[in-house]
Design an enzyme around this catalytic site. Sequence first.
Site, PDB file in Angstrom:
ATOM      1  N   HIS A   9       0.826  -1.193   0.000  1.00  0.00           N
ATOM      2  CA  HIS A   9       0.000   0.000   0.000  1.00  0.00           C
ATOM      3  C   HIS A   9       0.869   1.256   0.000  1.00  0.00           C
ATOM      4  O   HIS A   9       2.060   1.186   0.218  1.00  0.00           O
ATOM      5  CB  HIS A   9      -0.940   0.039   1.219  1.00  0.00           C
ATOM      6  N   ARG A  14      -1.094  10.980   4.957  1.00  0.00           N
ATOM      7  CA  ARG A  14      -1.718  11.555   6.150  1.00  0.00           C
ATOM      8  C   ARG A  14      -2.810  12.519   5.704  1.00  0.00           C
ATOM      9  O   ARG A  14      -2.647  13.223   4.709  1.00  0.00           O
ATOM     10  CB  ARG A  14      -0.677  12.292   6.982  1.00  0.00           C
ATOM     11  N   GLU A  33      -3.743   3.927   1.999  1.00  0.00           N
ATOM     12  CA  GLU A  33      -3.952   4.018   3.450  1.00  0.00           C
ATOM     13  C   GLU A  33      -4.065   5.481   3.832  1.00  0.00           C
ATOM     14  O   GLU A  33      -3.128   6.249   3.625  1.00  0.00           O
ATOM     15  CB  GLU A  33      -2.793   3.373   4.197  1.00  0.00           C
ATOM     16  N   ASN A  35      -4.604  11.413  12.404  1.00  0.00           N
ATOM     17  CA  ASN A  35      -4.202  11.550  13.805  1.00  0.00           C
ATOM     18  C   ASN A  35      -5.288  12.293  14.557  1.00  0.00           C
ATOM     19  O   ASN A  35      -5.641  13.420  14.200  1.00  0.00           O
ATOM     20  CB  ASN A  35      -2.861  12.285  13.906  1.00  0.00           C
ATOM     21  N   HIS A  39       4.623   6.603   3.301  1.00  0.00           N
ATOM     22  CA  HIS A  39       5.588   5.576   2.917  1.00  0.00           C
ATOM     23  C   HIS A  39       4.992   4.625   1.893  1.00  0.00           C
ATOM     24  O   HIS A  39       3.784   4.573   1.719  1.00  0.00           O
ATOM     25  CB  HIS A  39       6.052   4.785   4.153  1.00  0.00           C
ATOM     26  N   GLU A  65       8.466   0.945   3.986  1.00  0.00           N
ATOM     27  CA  GLU A  65       8.157   0.011   5.068  1.00  0.00           C
ATOM     28  C   GLU A  65       8.267  -1.403   4.527  1.00  0.00           C
ATOM     29  O   GLU A  65       7.711  -1.723   3.478  1.00  0.00           O
ATOM     30  CB  GLU A  65       6.751   0.256   5.596  1.00  0.00           C
TER      31      GLU A  65
END
Length: 142
Positions: free
Chosen positions: A7, A11, A56, A60, A76, A119
């Site tokens: 993926h 943010r 994704e 937050n 990432h 990642e």
Amino acid sequence: MALKYLHTMVRVKDLEKSMAFYELLGLRETSRKESEGGRFTLVFMAPPGQEECPLELTWNWDGDDGLPSDSRHFGHLAYRVDDIYETCRHLQENGVTINRPPRDGHMAFVRSPDNISIELLQAGDALAPQEPWASMENTGHW
């Protein structure tokens, strides 16, 4: 050394507005994870029939005042690997810094030459902790 794309993470400042935008593009929510301890929500969205390649959205709960001006939108790229220790060893032997070592036998982070965070996730269950990774500190940011 097998590698599978997982993926891309971005943010978001306003989860509902962001989801509505991606829905306009044709993406649909495929899964969601809420973390009380980490105070964040992850929403995975993908086009119908392409659920294996989601976007994704990371939101937050306490906000992120730097968004949208600090370039923190992009998080990432994520890849699943057959053996995280072997993958990290191979990368390290070829001059790649392991920014977040796979201390847990499950997850590691490295950076591309262009500073893109990558990642690496162990396929299946986490491997048993193993040196030198188990005691290796983080290097830089990831």
